[in-house]
Design a protein around this motif. Structure first.
Motif, PDB file in Angstrom:
ATOM      1  N   LEU A 109       1.008  -1.590 -10.988  1.00 33.29           N
ATOM      2  CA  LEU A 109       0.588  -0.026 -11.975  1.00 33.29           C
ATOM      3  C   LEU A 109      -0.038   0.700 -10.442  1.00 33.29           C
ATOM      4  CD1 LEU A 109      -0.821  -1.873 -14.941  1.00 33.29           C
ATOM      5  CD2 LEU A 109       0.586  -0.313 -14.588  1.00 33.29           C
ATOM      6  N   MET A 110      -0.249  -0.389  -9.225  1.00 31.62           N
ATOM      7  CA  MET A 110      -1.153   1.063  -8.397  1.00 31.62           C
ATOM      8  C   MET A 110      -0.437   2.316  -7.936  1.00 31.62           C
ATOM      9  SD  MET A 110      -2.354  -1.045  -5.068  1.00 31.62           S
ATOM     10  CE  MET A 110      -2.221  -0.437  -3.712  1.00 31.62           C
ATOM     11  N   PRO A 111      -1.542   3.256  -7.771  1.00 28.33           N
ATOM     12  CA  PRO A 111      -0.147   4.767  -6.921  1.00 28.33           C
ATOM     13  C   PRO A 111      -0.257   3.607  -5.654  1.00 28.33           C
ATOM     14  CG  PRO A 111      -3.011   4.620  -7.062  1.00 28.33           C
ATOM     15  CD  PRO A 111      -2.833   3.323  -7.486  1.00 28.33           C
ATOM     16  N   GLY A 112       1.306   4.714  -5.528  1.00 29.14           N
ATOM     17  CA  GLY A 112       1.611   3.843  -3.806  1.00 29.14           C
ATOM     18  C   GLY A 112       0.267   5.358  -2.811  1.00 29.14           C
TER      19      GLY A 112
ATOM     20  N   ILE B 191       0.854  -1.282   0.188  1.00 24.13           N
ATOM     21  CA  ILE B 191       0.102   0.063  -0.391  1.00 24.13           C
ATOM     22  C   ILE B 191       0.462   1.427  -0.083  1.00 24.13           C
ATOM     23  CG2 ILE B 191      -2.117   1.088   1.030  1.00 24.13           C
ATOM     24  CD1 ILE B 191      -2.652  -2.059   2.471  1.00 24.13           C
ATOM     25  N   GLU B 192       1.733   1.117   0.775  1.00 28.13           N
ATOM     26  CA  GLU B 192       3.100   2.167   0.967  1.00 28.13           C
ATOM     27  C   GLU B 192       3.511   2.371  -0.655  1.00 28.13           C
ATOM     28  OE1 GLU B 192       4.739   2.958   5.276  1.00 28.13           O
ATOM     29  OE2 GLU B 192       5.351   1.318   4.174  1.00 28.13           O
ATOM     30  N   GLU B 193       4.216   1.483  -1.138  1.00 22.82           N
ATOM     31  CA  GLU B 193       4.758   1.543  -2.412  1.00 22.82           C
ATOM     32  C   GLU B 193       4.692   0.384  -3.330  1.00 22.82           C
ATOM     33  OE1 GLU B 193       8.883   3.489  -3.009  1.00 22.82           O
ATOM     34  OE2 GLU B 193       8.482   2.932  -1.002  1.00 22.82           O
ATOM     35  N   PRO B 194       3.711   0.522  -3.736  1.00 21.79           N
ATOM     36  CA  PRO B 194       3.756  -1.253  -4.659  1.00 21.79           C
ATOM     37  C   PRO B 194       4.776  -0.978  -5.537  1.00 21.79           C
ATOM     38  CG  PRO B 194       1.936   0.813  -5.114  1.00 21.79           C
ATOM     39  CD  PRO B 194       2.935   1.386  -4.103  1.00 21.79           C
ATOM     40  N   GLN B 195       5.485  -0.080  -6.182  1.00 19.95           N
ATOM     41  CA  GLN B 195       6.913  -0.397  -7.036  1.00 19.95           C
ATOM     42  C   GLN B 195       8.168  -0.905  -6.194  1.00 19.95           C
ATOM     43  OE1 GLN B 195       4.908   2.718  -7.244  1.00 19.95           O
ATOM     44  NE2 GLN B 195       3.775   2.058  -8.200  1.00 19.95           N
TER      45      GLN B 195
END
Ligand code: HEC
Length: 482
Positions: free
Chosen positions: A450-453, A439-443
């Motif tokens: 693709l999900m935003p953090g 949730i904090e930082e998907p990448q």
């Protein structure tokens, strides 16, 4: 003309100084008070020999490429004569070596054997500990099964979180950005060429110094009233050393011969260790899971048990702070070990009179024990979590965050939408720590995410509450409606 002796002993004596060597190595005295606690170093070296022999046999069959590694390991276990025993011995031997090296370190610490004049022996010992752990980390990948692949993926990822040089370290560890063929050959070369060579060299130095200085006298005998009187007379440290070696010589003369008395004890303990390894190898063998599948992102990696405390520690430092658990705290602990003999310079060796040393060691032991136990207790369940369980207060708070931030893509009950996948299956296989980081930082968790953090929009507390809630979404109906 003098008739020359033709005996082999004399020949070796002339060419290799055999009797001097035997006198120095075998026919030396070990001081008073040396007992069974002193056998652990020998036992660790003995297990290293077992690892060396079994490792050579494994290397005859093993193929260090992603295409063949797994099959060659399976082949050893199934087709090679005594192959599964050899693999079992090597597998359990690696745990035994870590246990023995750490136990040896604890004994040396407790008996304060690292103090003058044995500082260098201690430093080389720390080197041996590091190499032992590196052996275990590199060896874990070699079977190339799911466990190997994913644990190493996580382990090398951790290295990547170190500030500034993380990316560089990650590429060095993996031999590229992804875990693959070059990682495997790299780990194999380390495991079979570089680490054994390094261990041999350092071990030789370590043992030579143990013989040179002699085994230390137990604190209960060393720190006596007589010694206290001597201390008063000499204040300066250069002389202190001489006084100490004179005292040591007295203890040594009164002691026992290494050969055959003490070495018999060492060998007896080594035999017990070997029998235990053999029983484990025969009864449990070495595990081999399904072949590594780099696309199986639902696999939950677990490190080897003696790395669990580190793994658990990282849970307290999620997101951007992970490097504190990865690099800073272990770095401080390592530095403390290295500096120990230089910081703790008193001649007092009794643990009861070393308040700082005993406090720190009790704290460390409790910490590692606590972390390991909580990691073991929080092992993700193999079965899917029960549905429609009632939500805890934290989870209910988490649900409100979920409704605010996540429903647009993941649906009201985690059923998914065109913008995001269902979370129902994810919740069944991922733990809350993973979701927290995701949730904090998907990448950071998945390079191509693709999900935003949400690291800027939600507080640490809110992220944790949301993660706890998402974890309850497993199952067809989900807990969301309860
Ligand atoms: C803009 C759409 C969007 C929003 C908003 C969103 N997500 Fe996602 N999420 C995705 C997509 C797309 C994926 C699929 C993996 C990827 O590409 O990151 C995903 C994947 C996930 C995963 C699965 C990771 C895995 O291992 O497969 C979790 C868990 C998750 N999201 C949780 C949340 C939570 C909790 C929130 C609310 C705080 C949230 N998401 C908000 C789009 C979104």
């Amino acid at each position: 003309m003098v008739k020359r002796s033709l005996s082999l002993g004399q020949w070796l004596e002339d060419r290799a100084g055999a009797s001097t060597l035997a006198r120095v190595v075998l026919f030396r005295n070990v001081p008073l008070g040396v007992g069974v606690l002193y056998t652990l170093g020998f036992a660790a070296a003995f297990v290293f020999m077992v690892q060396l022999l079994t490792g050579v046999v494994l290397a005859l069959y093993y193929a260090p490429t992603p295409d063949h590694a797994y099959d060659s390991v399976a082949y050893i276990g199934e087709r090679v004569a005594f192959g599964s025993i050899v693999r079992g011995l090597h597998h359990w031997g690696s745990s035994a070596m870590v246990v023995l090296v750490v136990a040896h370190l604890v004994v040396v610490f407790t008996l304060a054997a690292y103090k003058r004049p044995r500082e260098v022996t201690w430093l080389l010992g720390i080197g041996l500990l590091v190499i032992t752990l590196a052996f275990s980390f590199t060896g874990y990948l070699l079977p190339w099964d799911e466990k190997a692949y994913w644990a190493t993926n996580v382990g090398t990822n951790m290295v990547g979180t170190v500030p500034f040089i993380g990316d560089f370290l990650l590429r060095v560890a993996r031999g590229g950005t992804e875990l693959g063929a070059s990682t495997l050959t790299r780990f194999y070369a380390l495991h079979t060429l570089i680490l054994p060579g390094a261990l041999f060299l350092i071990l030789a130095g370590h043992v030579a110094l143990v013989i040179w200085h002699g085994v230390s006298v137990p604190p209960s005998l060393w720190n006596t009233e007589r010694e206290a009187a001597e201390r008063l007379r000499e204040a300066e440290s250069a002389r202190g050393y001489q006084v100490e070696s004179a005292r040591y010589a007295v203890f040594k003369r009164a002691g026992r011969p290494f050969w055959p008395d003490v070495i018999a004890e060492d060998l007896a303990v080594a035999v017990v260790v070997f029998v235990a390894l053999l029983i484990l190898a025969l009864a449990l063998g070495a595990p081999l899971e399904a072949p590594a599948d780099p696309t199986n992102t639902s696999y939950i990696p677990r490190p080897e048990w003696y790395f669990l405390f580190l793994f658990q520690l990282l849970r307290y430092f999620p997101g951007q702070l992970e490097w504190i658990g990865v690099a800073l705290l272990p770095g401080i602990a390592f530095l403390a070990l290295v500096l120990l003999p230089f910081l703790d310079r008193s001649t007092e060796r009794r643990l009861s009179r070393r308040p700082i040393a005993s406090t720190i060691s009790v704290l460390l032991a409790t910490g590692v024990g606590f972390l390991t136990t909580s990691a073991l207790l929080s092992t993700p369940p193999a079965v899917v979590e029960e549905r429609n369980t009632r939500l805890t207060a934290v989870q209910i708070v988490g649900r409100t965050h979920y409704r605010q931030f996540c429903v647009s893509c993941h649906g009201t009950s985690g059923e998914g939408s065109s913008d995001g996948p269902p979370l129902i299956d994810v919740a069944a296989v991922r733990d809350t720590a993973f979701m927290h980081s995701y949730i904090e930082e998907p990448q950071r968790m998945a390079r191509s995410a693709l999900m935003p953090g949400f690291i800027g929009q939600m507080s640490h507390q809110e992220v944790e509450e949301t993660a706890q809630y998402v974890k309850t979404l497993s199952g067809a109906s989900g807990a969301a409606r309860s």
